[in-house]
Design an enzyme around this catalytic site. Structure first.
Site, short mmCIF file in Angstrom:
data_model
loop_
_atom_site.label_atom_id
_atom_site.label_comp_id
_atom_site.label_asym_id
_atom_site.label_seq_id
_atom_site.Cartn_x
_atom_site.Cartn_y
_atom_site.Cartn_z
N CYS A 11 -9.00 -4.76 -9.38
CA CYS A 11 -7.95 -3.85 -9.13
C CYS A 11 -7.65 -2.91 -10.36
O CYS A 11 -6.95 -2.00 -10.18
CB CYS A 11 -6.86 -4.85 -8.79
SG CYS A 11 -7.21 -5.80 -7.21
N HIS A 67 -0.46 -0.53 -9.50
CA HIS A 67 -1.31 -1.26 -8.44
C HIS A 67 -0.55 -1.48 -7.29
O HIS A 67 0.67 -2.35 -7.30
CB HIS A 67 -2.08 -2.34 -9.02
CG HIS A 67 -2.96 -2.92 -7.93
ND1 HIS A 67 -3.77 -2.44 -7.08
CD2 HIS A 67 -3.02 -4.41 -7.79
CE1 HIS A 67 -4.17 -3.41 -6.39
NE2 HIS A 67 -3.97 -4.58 -6.94
N ASN A 114 -3.31 -3.90 -0.06
CA ASN A 114 -3.98 -4.05 -1.49
C ASN A 114 -5.27 -3.56 -1.28
O ASN A 114 -6.22 -4.08 -0.60
CB ASN A 114 -3.93 -5.76 -1.88
CG ASN A 114 -4.56 -5.68 -3.62
OD1 ASN A 114 -5.48 -4.65 -3.80
ND2 ASN A 114 -4.29 -6.56 -4.03
#
Length: 328
Positions: free
Chosen positions: A115, A255, A285
């Site tokens: 990520c 994020h 996500n």
């Protein structure tokens, strides 16, 4: 060496049409819309069609970013794709994207930092342009996480979605562009978030498939504690390197993993929610694609103006983290 100022000159995003809602998940695993929203803030996520792979999502986002920048694919010197769900081991997704775009002059490679991958990509490519090695480059975060999500595991299947975000990097006027980067890793935490199967340690076998070792495995509570700690501290360190203060931030682009993690970062940075780009309720996500998708949406919505001071920050498997500051 005189370094050239480097910034983002174009943004773009693409998300698949199919929507997977919390209500849909209620019929797949033991969960509820209320439970998911309360704990994560996610309401739905996008899922790639059977015909779409990561390079296809990357292509759509890249085309939009190039159009926004007014740059043709032939003018690109470099393409970097941050992903943990490549089309295949090799050739790289970046090479597949290069061919789709017709970017015949561009070097191309993939980058794997989960990520945090998009921030790692920005740091790598901006330094290449700043040195004079390249002129214009494309950095893409793209994922098909639905292909590696275990939809029998209620702790992880509620989190992940598919999509891509892209930016074009190039030289910008003095006083604009990237001011600092903060990258980090803690390999001791690698066991907390991983996909074990398919690599040289555990090649694909009937046993590895039956054991569901080719899906995401996560120690949720431990990753959460790490994320709460690192998001704020990485952003603060990037600000320190840039000679900026928390009060200088015009927009935070974090994020998009969990609303409680984002809120914790906002509290640490003394920022109101209106100074933060949040879209995880609609996309979940999307790993390396989360930050560039959020940035592209912020630009689309008119939330980014020339001269704005922006902080982007993320964390991911590895464990890794990254943050950057830039003046738009």
């Amino acid at each position: 060496m005189n370094l050239h100022p480097v910034g983002i000159i174009g943004t773009g995003k693409y998300v698949p049409e199919k929507v997977l809602t919390n209500r849909d998940l209620e019929s797949m695993v033991e969960t509820s819309d209320e439970w998911i929203v309360t704990r994560t803030g996610i309401r739905e996520r996008r899922i790639a069609s059977a015909e779409e792979a990561t390079s296809d999502l990357a292509y759509e986002a890249a085309e939009r970013a190039l159009a926004d920048a007014g740059v043709s694919a032939e003018e690109l010197d470099l393409i970097v794709v941050a992903t943990i769900t490549p089309d295949m081991f090799f050739p790289s997704t970046a090479c597949l994207l290069q061919e789709k775009l017709g970017a015949k002059q561009a070097a191309a490679f993939d980058l794997s930092a989960a990520c945090s991958g998009f921030i790692y990509g920005l740091a790598t490519v901006s330094s290449m342009i700043a040195s004079g090695m390249y002129g214009r480059a494309l950095v893409v975060g793209a994922e098909c996480l639905s292909r590696v999500t275990d939809y029998t595991d209620r702790n992880t299947c509620i989190l992940f979605g598919d999509g891509a975000g892209a930016v074009v990097l190039g030289r910008v006027p003095e006083g604009r562009g990237f001011r600092s980067f903060e990258l980090g890793a803690d390999g001791a935490g690698g066991e907390l978030l991983k996909i074990c199967g398919g690599g040289s340690r555990l090649p694909a076998t009937a046993e590895s498939v039956a054991g569901r070792r080719h899906f995401i495995e996560m120690a949720g509570s431990e990753v959460f504690k790490f994320a709460v700690r690192i998001m704020g501290s990485a952003a603060e360190e990037a600000l320190r390197k840039a000679g900026m203060d928390k009060s200088d931030i015009d927009l935070l682009v974090p994020h998009q993993a969990n609303i409680r993690i984002i809120q914790s970062a906002l509290n640490r940075l003394d920022l109101p929610e209106e100074k933060c780009m949040i879209n995880l309720d609609r996309y979940g996500n999307v790993s390396a694609a989360s930050i560039p998708i959020a940035l592209a949406e912020a630009v689309e919505e008119g939330r980014v103006k020339e001269g704005d001071r922006i902080v982007m920050v993320g964390f991911g498997g590895g464990l890794t983290w990254g943050a950057c500051t830039l003046v738009w």
